[in-house]
Design a protein around this motif. Structure first.
Motif, PDB file in Angstrom:
ATOM      1  N   GLY B 245     -11.862  32.860  -8.991  1.00 33.16           N
ATOM      2  CA  GLY B 245     -11.672  34.411  -8.785  1.00 33.16           C
ATOM      3  C   GLY B 245     -10.250  35.110  -9.040  1.00 33.16           C
ATOM      4  N   GLU B 246      -9.246  34.130  -9.269  1.00 38.43           N
ATOM      5  CA  GLU B 246      -8.149  34.758  -9.455  1.00 38.43           C
ATOM      6  C   GLU B 246      -8.086  35.270 -10.736  1.00 38.43           C
ATOM      7  OE1 GLU B 246      -5.718  33.586  -6.896  1.00 38.43           O
ATOM      8  OE2 GLU B 246      -4.813  35.216  -7.430  1.00 38.43           O
ATOM      9  N   VAL B 405      -4.445  31.389 -20.568  1.00 35.55           N
ATOM     10  CA  VAL B 405      -3.402  32.218 -21.102  1.00 35.55           C
ATOM     11  C   VAL B 405      -4.077  33.661 -21.703  1.00 35.55           C
ATOM     12  CG1 VAL B 405      -1.618  32.741 -22.706  1.00 35.55           C
ATOM     13  CG2 VAL B 405      -1.777  30.426 -21.840  1.00 35.55           C
ATOM     14  N   SER B 406      -3.625  34.790 -21.421  1.00 37.91           N
ATOM     15  CA  SER B 406      -4.170  36.176 -21.674  1.00 37.91           C
ATOM     16  C   SER B 406      -3.021  37.173 -21.619  1.00 37.91           C
ATOM     17  CB  SER B 406      -5.336  36.569 -20.845  1.00 37.91           C
ATOM     18  OG  SER B 406      -4.680  36.659 -19.341  1.00 37.91           O
ATOM     19  N   SER B 441      -0.315  32.435 -11.812  1.00 37.02           N
ATOM     20  CA  SER B 441      -1.297  32.137 -10.745  1.00 37.02           C
ATOM     21  C   SER B 441      -1.967  33.449 -10.310  1.00 37.02           C
ATOM     22  CB  SER B 441      -0.467  31.532  -9.634  1.00 37.02           C
ATOM     23  OG  SER B 441      -0.472  30.022  -9.991  1.00 37.02           O
ATOM     24  N   GLY B 442      -1.994  34.543 -10.958  1.00 32.72           N
ATOM     25  CA  GLY B 442      -2.552  35.709 -10.542  1.00 32.72           C
ATOM     26  C   GLY B 442      -1.917  36.579  -9.795  1.00 32.72           C
ATOM     27  N   PRO B 443      -2.662  37.721  -9.263  1.00 31.24           N
ATOM     28  CA  PRO B 443      -1.727  38.774  -8.474  1.00 31.24           C
ATOM     29  C   PRO B 443      -1.107  38.116  -7.149  1.00 31.24           C
ATOM     30  CG  PRO B 443      -3.976  39.559  -9.366  1.00 31.24           C
ATOM     31  CD  PRO B 443      -3.739  38.057  -9.710  1.00 31.24           C
ATOM     32  N   ALA B 444      -1.617  36.870  -6.590  1.00 34.23           N
ATOM     33  CA  ALA B 444      -1.029  36.484  -5.587  1.00 34.23           C
ATOM     34  C   ALA B 444      -0.033  35.831  -5.876  1.00 34.23           C
ATOM     35  CB  ALA B 444      -2.161  35.713  -4.960  1.00 34.23           C
ATOM     36  N   THR B 465      -2.212  28.068 -10.546  1.00 33.90           N
ATOM     37  CA  THR B 465      -3.664  28.060 -10.436  1.00 33.90           C
ATOM     38  C   THR B 465      -4.325  28.277 -11.717  1.00 33.90           C
ATOM     39  OG1 THR B 465      -3.899  30.336  -9.879  1.00 33.90           O
ATOM     40  CG2 THR B 465      -3.471  28.893  -7.874  1.00 33.90           C
ATOM     41  N   GLY B 466      -3.607  28.246 -12.884  1.00 33.76           N
ATOM     42  CA  GLY B 466      -4.218  28.428 -13.951  1.00 33.76           C
ATOM     43  C   GLY B 466      -4.190  29.680 -14.804  1.00 33.76           C
ATOM     44  N   SER B 467      -3.940  30.843 -13.974  1.00 32.40           N
ATOM     45  CA  SER B 467      -3.752  32.127 -14.710  1.00 32.40           C
ATOM     46  C   SER B 467      -2.178  32.478 -15.043  1.00 32.40           C
ATOM     47  CB  SER B 467      -4.158  33.247 -13.550  1.00 32.40           C
ATOM     48  OG  SER B 467      -4.051  34.324 -13.970  1.00 32.40           O
TER      49      SER B 467
END
Lengths: 243, 598
Positions: B245-246, B405-406, B441-444, B465-467
């Protein structure tokens, strides 16, 4: 069983194995602010007001086991200021109108707010729209004042064995629900003798017709602050006597 | 009355198909919602009676998950992925175009009941966005032209199976392969290796490999498994966490799409190592479209003797896997919330003190919860030896890591790098365009500014975490912050005060600054609030929900300061004149005296 020792604000506090920091503090008469905790029920650690610093790390006192040698900071300005912010959050989340609330003077939210020195709600109010439930002959539920402590949920489930209350929704939309098809308290077997009828720390579950039996000004926290007299044990919003 | 009788029989059939187990409440709700588009009071009542649950419990579950609806939805139920990356890809214009052309309001079914258009949190398609879900199916690479065609299809009531099939193709976009994605794998080979090595030997292999959980916490896999194995119990459970969900991560989607054998094999290796007979794949609701192909893989594995009874002919080696579908809740990526959800409850990490799943997990049975990537790695480690993995990466982060990656780069997609790769190397490899920041690792996670691009992705430095979202110089980082603060308002579970209320207060403060009414005092409030959330929240979600604000206040102060009212230390959070608008409308006044001068 041998007593062991933790220190809270440099004061030695004895405890027995299995007790939480909150248990030990309560037995020793040390006040740690709290709203969702009531020693009669299983602790749940959701209001986070009882956060203390245990050997420098912040933990909820109601759900953290006491361990010998813990040095705990409780009544320090950094924590009191942050607790004040938590109380302010609870005030802006719901619709709390102390001067017009039957529970004033007997309300723990209000009393803790005074204790942590809250002078205003500081944050922008959310003003949620929440309906009243006056369907029960003897009780009214004012969801505007619910702080989601789940004490009524626990009391009804664990003591009364009735499961009359529950929580639904998610996040800021979380809300108390009544466990009946209609969602109305009048369609449950909720009763004046229920333990759940007495545990609301705020003015969300109110006994009808007995809300002003004690004049405002003569109520529990009108006399003494919450750190001295502890939790409100009034049988109804406007009561003077304790149960 | 007939309606209720009919509904009752539907509910009974659905409940029966899950053996009336209350643990499967989410699965049952998915079934009835699929049929009726929503979950009515009456259905809640019927399920409560059928499963001997409280009405309030079923209601609480139905109202917790964002993909469950309590009012009817349109026949075409459309969700736009609302991650910041999709916004950068032009999502908002496409959404507005669709809403206007369909004459429908966001989140509300059209009066003819044909269609609903809504937003949802990141659906794991940032490398090929803007993307949407239509009745659970993904359409990537949306364009104005596609939107116009969608409008036509909806108006014509064209069944989804008649929409252009190429629209629904979800690409892999694997840009860099290493040992996990690159090397061959023969189904069954890892299980055979496990059988050769035995339980202790398998644990040793994991230890040699230095495998740490890929879900974020990085707990050594061999220790987790051993603790679970050594907890006395008649039953143990293996759970694969596929609740990716991240926002900005999609690496588990690739594994689920194209490497499912690896993951299921890793779970099976784990099962025999710890002595588990039951496994779950907790699949996020957003990946519902992958469920069928995953079931096919499971069936094939059963037929090949790799699942079921007597796996690979070994007497007593019995293990099977069930897919459990989530229903839209970021919190369920956290293992304690995930277990609650698997048990048919609201996804709230409510237990105190928080239990260790290895001691008391699913239904209080000793449970191993690992991420999709972790289990896939297990299978590869068994075949290619721990030693080969340990030779890659850094001292405390061995092996490779999948990075999604984005954002502003030429080649978004999946990159498998050995741990220890620098942010700069990733940026160069993906063809980043003039980057000013990376959200790791996303917004967090952590917002990385240009000065930090030489930091390494590994447990010793930047935990991943992959983001990996790339923001070019042309981006306004404040838009990023607004998106993230909204995300956390939506995803807070609501259990504890600092997170439930704090996320909303933070959003209000950010909005205030955005509207030009912010002052220095508001920035101070944000800092204080962030400190409270980081130190007083109940679980990881609340503890990290303010990271992005705190990071950018420090690293990108100008995005806030340029929006502040100069020379004002304190200002009201609302526009007084605008607040009078309702009164003006009621009194039909718009003269000068009905306004407050600015």
């Amino acid at each position: 069983m041998a007593q062991q020792i933790i220190t809270i604000d440099a004061q030695e506090v004895p405890f027995q194995e299995g007790q939480t920091i909150m248990d030990a503090a309560m037995s020793a008469g040390v006040y740690i602010p709290h709203l969702c905790h009531n020693p009669e029920f299983k602790p749940q650690g959701s209001c986070r007001l009882c956060t203390v610093e245990v050997n420098g790390k912040r933990m909820a006192a109601c759900t953290t086991k006491a361990i010998p040698g813990q040095e705990i900071q409780n009544n320090i300005s950094a924590l009191q200021e942050n607790r004040r912010a938590l109380i302010q959050m609870l005030f802006v989340e719901g619709n709390h109108i102390c001067p017009g609330c039957p529970k004033t003077g007997n309300c723990q939210l209000q009393a803790v707010a005074y204790y942590v020195g809250m002078l205003s709600s500081h944050y922008q109010h959310f003003y949620p729209y929440r309906e009243l439930d006056a369907s029960h002959p003897n009780y009214v539920v004012d969801f505007n004042r619910c702080i989601l402590c789940e004490l009524c949920v626990r009391a009804s489930r664990d003591v009364d064995g009735k499961n009359i209350f529950g929580i639904s929704g998610r996040g800021i939309k979380s809300h108390l629900v009544i466990n009946s098809t209609s969602g109305k308290l009048g369609d449950t077997d909720f009763n004046v003798d229920d333990r759940a009828a007495l545990v609301c720390p705020v003015g969300a579950i109110l006994r009808k017709r007995l809300r002003y039996t004690t004049p405002i000004g003569e109520r529990l926290y009108d006399q003494q602050p919450i750190n001295v007299v502890g939790d409100s044990t009034q049988p109804h919003a406007g009561a003077k006597k304790q149960w | 009355m007939t309606d209720r009788t009919q509904l009752k029989s539907v509910v009974q059939v659905v409940a029966k198909s899950y053996h009336n187990q209350a643990t499967h409440l989410l699965q049952m709700l998915w079934q009835v919602q699929h049929k009726y588009s929503y979950i009515s009071d009456e259905m809640i009542d019927l399920f409560a009676k059928e499963l001997n649950l409280d009405y309030a419990h079923v209601q609480g579950v139905a109202e917790f998950y964002s993909f469950f609806h309590r009012t009817p939805r349109g026949e075409y139920d459309i969700y736009f992925s609302d991650n910041i990356i999709e916004h950068m890809q032009g999502k908002q214009d496409l959404l507005d175009r669709l809403l206007t052309k369909l004459k429908v309001e966001l989140g509300q079914p059209r009066s003819d009941g044909k269609v609903t258009v809504d937003n949802t949190a990141c659906i794991g398609m940032s490398d090929q966005g803007p993307a949407m879900l239509v009745n659970g199916l993904t359409i990537p690479h949306l364009t104005p032209n596609k939107i116009d065609q969608i409008v036509e299809f909806v108006e014509q009531q064209k069944p989804l199976r008649e929409w252009p099939s190429e629209w629904f193709v979800v690409k892999e976009n694997i840009q860099r392969k290493h040992i996990l994605l690159g090397e061959n794998f023969e189904p069954g080979s890892a299980i055979q290796a496990m059988l050769n090595k035995g339980s202790d030997g398998t644990l040793r292999e994991m230890e040699v490999a230095g495998l740490r959980g890929c879900g974020g916490a990085g707990f050594p896999a061999h220790k987790k498994w051993q603790l679970c194995r050594d907890t006395a119990s008649d039953e143990r459970i293996v759970i694969c966490n596929a609740d990716e969900g991240e926002p900005g991560t999609f690496k588990d989607r690739i594994l689920l799409q194209s490497y499912a054998d690896l993951m299921f094999e890793g779970m099976t290796v784990c099962a025999n190592t710890i002595g588990a007979k039951k496994g779950f794949l907790y699949l996020r609701g957003e990946y519902r479209y992958l469920q069928k192909s995953l079931e096919v893989v499971l069936t094939k594995r059963r037929e090949a003797g790799l699942l079921g009874n007597h796996i690979l002919g070994q007497k007593g080696f019995d293990f099977d896997i069930e897919i459990h579908l989530g229903a839209g809740a970021y919190i369920c990526g956290a293992e304690l919330a995930l277990i609650e959800s698997l048990e048919g409850n609201r996804g709230i990490p409510r237990k105190h003190p928080p239990p260790y799943p290895v001691n008391a997990g699913y239904l209080n049975k000793p449970t191993v919860v690992n991420n999709v990537e972790t289990f896939a790695l297990v299978a590869k480690i068994m075949v290619y030896t721990g030693k080969r993995f340990a030779a890659l990466g850094t001292e405390h982060s061995k092996g490779t890591k999948l990075i999604s990656v984005s954002g502003d780069c030429d080649r978004p997609g999946i990159y498998e790098f050995p741990f220890g790769v620098t942010v700069r190397e990733v940026l160069e490899t993906c063809g980043a365009q003039n980057p000013q920041a990376v959200q790791n690792s996303g917004p967090a996670g952590v917002c990385i500014s240009e000065e930090e691009f030489d930091r390494k992705l590994c447990f010793e430095d930047l935990n991943s975490t992959g983001s990996f979202m790339v923001f070019g110089q042309q981006r306004d980082m404040f838009d990023v912050i607004r998106n993230f603060t909204q995300f956390f308002v939506h995803e807070s579970c609501g259990f504890c005060t600092p997170c439930r209320v704090g996320t909303s207060v933070m959003k209000n403060l950010v909005d205030k600054v955005h509207s030009g009414h912010g002052t220095k005092a508001d920035l101070q409030d944000m800092e204080n609030l962030s400190h409270i959330m980081k130190t007083m929240s109940n679980c990881g979600l609340g503890l990290t929900a303010s990271n992005a604000v705190a990071d950018t206040l420090k690293k990108f102060p100008q995005i806030y300061e340029q929006r502040l009212q100069a020379e004002v230390s304190l200002a009201p959070s609302f526009d007084l004149d605008a607040a009078l608008e309702a009164a003006r409308q009621i009194t039909h006044r718009d003269d000068e005296k009905a306004h407050i001068a600015a």
